[in-house]
Design an enzyme around this catalytic site. Structure first.
Site, short mmCIF file in Angstrom:
data_model
loop_
_atom_site.label_atom_id
_atom_site.label_comp_id
_atom_site.label_asym_id
_atom_site.label_seq_id
_atom_site.Cartn_x
_atom_site.Cartn_y
_atom_site.Cartn_z
N GLY A 1 -13.12 21.06 90.58
CA GLY A 1 -12.35 21.68 91.66
C GLY A 1 -12.94 21.44 93.05
N LEU A 2 -13.92 20.54 93.15
CA LEU A 2 -14.52 20.30 94.48
C LEU A 2 -13.95 19.04 95.13
CD1 LEU A 2 -18.24 21.17 93.64
CD2 LEU A 2 -16.53 22.64 94.73
N SER B 1 -13.63 15.85 93.89
CA SER B 1 -14.42 14.63 93.75
C SER B 1 -13.53 13.38 93.67
CB SER B 1 -15.36 14.72 92.55
OG SER B 1 -14.77 14.21 91.39
N ALA C 1 -12.35 12.54 97.17
CA ALA C 1 -13.41 11.98 98.02
C ALA C 1 -13.66 10.52 97.68
CB ALA C 1 -14.68 12.81 97.89
N ASP D 1 -6.77 18.25 98.94
CA ASP D 1 -8.06 17.58 98.75
C ASP D 1 -8.16 16.31 99.59
OD1 ASP D 1 -8.17 19.52 96.80
OD2 ASP D 1 -8.91 18.20 95.22
N GLY E 1 -14.51 16.87 88.15
CA GLY E 1 -13.64 17.77 87.38
C GLY E 1 -13.98 19.24 87.53
O1 PMV Z 1 -8.86 23.24 91.39
P1 PMV Z 1 -8.41 22.53 92.60
O2 PMV Z 1 -9.50 22.22 93.58
O3 PMV Z 1 -7.51 21.35 92.32
O4 PMV Z 1 -7.52 23.58 93.44
C1 PMV Z 1 -6.30 24.07 93.01
C2 PMV Z 1 -5.79 24.99 94.05
C3 PMV Z 1 -4.46 25.63 93.73
O5 PMV Z 1 -4.12 26.45 94.84
C4 PMV Z 1 -4.57 26.50 92.50
C5 PMV Z 1 -3.36 24.59 93.50
C6 PMV Z 1 -2.97 23.82 94.75
O6 PMV Z 1 -2.28 22.81 94.55
O7 PMV Z 1 -3.28 24.22 95.87
#
Ligand code: PMV
Length: 301
Positions: free
Chosen positions: A91-92, A94, A97, A138, A89
């Site tokens: 933003g990396l 997880s 992955a 991701d 949770g």
């Molecule tokens: O927080 P993360 O890793 O889900 O990244 C969001 C990245 C945004 O550009 C803000 C949204 C997206 O869908 O690309």
């Protein structure tokens, strides 16, 4: 018994702008999720207190993966064991992955011969089902590894970069932050539109300097990107503290990675400053991890 692994990801440049079709650069990092599968009497998940039957509420990602395999093959009993280095949770990537590594492990176990494209596609379907809205970034980066230009999903060459990740430990909802930015853009379309264009230009310029190996300039561009992320309201006091602490300790550049509001920042470093930067982030109240970019996407171990 089969073990697979898949990497987490960072945004070097361009998050938020990519939502409006602008250029961003995402990159796999060597923090990985590992998934081991072996024969069992039913479909089970291994946990700290032993194995329990797969449960859609407790294990939504794995459940959704298994449901999809039921359309491809005869799914027999299997025990699934997950270990991940990637903080949850933050933003990396997880969940991506874990999802991608599970698909690869089950693919090898059941012999379904999925291509990398198939794996990334199934991973994105799973994330969309579980999260409601999911960006394909991701799951794509976790599957293919390396550095990727988005939204075109163009794989760039591989460049070894040393990164310190600072985690504020504060949860933030990507969906909420993306919708706050959309509202701001609606109130000030010309202003925010130009900021998104500038972020896109930073990503495009950044690619050139990454390819030249000029990481001092890459760091400078990360700092400019950070200023613009702050300007669209996705920063926070905690994130800024980690960003400034890392710069003071010698990072070449540092910025939020992902949606912001909480979650993580990244600091690009030279080898000689890595542990100084990691300590400075800790002293400023964050958790820190030293990592490097990786070309390795999902793989069987
Ligand atoms: O927080 P993360 O890793 O889900 O990244 C969001 C990245 C945004 O550009 C803000 C949204 C997206 O869908 O690309």
């Amino acid at each position: 018994m089969i073990t697979s692994s898949a990497p987490g990801k960072i945004f070097l440049f361009g998050e938020h702008a990519v939502v409006y079709g602008k250029t961003a650069i995402a990159c796999a990092i060597d923090l990985r999720a590992h998934v081991t599968v072996e024969e069992a009497p039913s479909i089970q998940m291994k946990g700290p207190g032993g194995s329990i039957d797969l449960n859609p509420r407790k294990h939504p990602y794995i459940y959704s993966v298994v449901e999809r395999f039921k359309d491809l093959t005869d799914v027999t009993g299997v025990n699934i064991d997950i270990h991940s280095d990637i903080p949850v949770g933050s933003g990396l990537g997880s969940s991506a992955a874990v999802t991608i590594a599970t698909i690869k492990a089950l693919d090898a176990y059941y012999g379904t011969n999925l291509s990398l494209e198939d794996i990334a596609h199934m991973g994105h379907q799973v994330e969309s089902e579980v999260q409601g809205r999911a960006s394909p970034t991701d799951t794509f980066v976790s599957t293919f590894g390396g550095m990727v230009q988005i939204p075109d999903r163009k794989k760039l060459g591989f460049y070894d970069m040393l990164i310190v990740i600072g985690n504020t430990g504060k949860f933030s909802s990507t969906r909420k932050i993306v919708s706050n930015v959309a509202a701001l853009k609606e109130r000030h379309p010309a202003v925010i539109g130009q900021i998104m264009d500038t972020i896109s230009a930073i990503s495009e310029t950044g690619i050139e300097f990454i390819q030249e190996g000029d990481f001092h300039t890459v760091g400078e561009l990360m700092n400019i990107n950070q200023g613009l992320l702050d300007s669209i309201g996705v920063g926070s006091k905690e994130l800024s503290e980690l960003v400034y602490a890392s710069r003071k300790a010698g990072a070449l550049g540092s910025k939020i990675t992902g949606a912001g509001g909480g979650g993580c920042m990244i600091a690009l470093c030279e080898h000689k400053n890595l542990s100084r930067v990691a300590h400075a982030i800790k002293r400023a109240g964050g958790d820190s991890f030293i990592c490097r970019t990786t070309h390795a996407g999902v793989r069987i171990e």
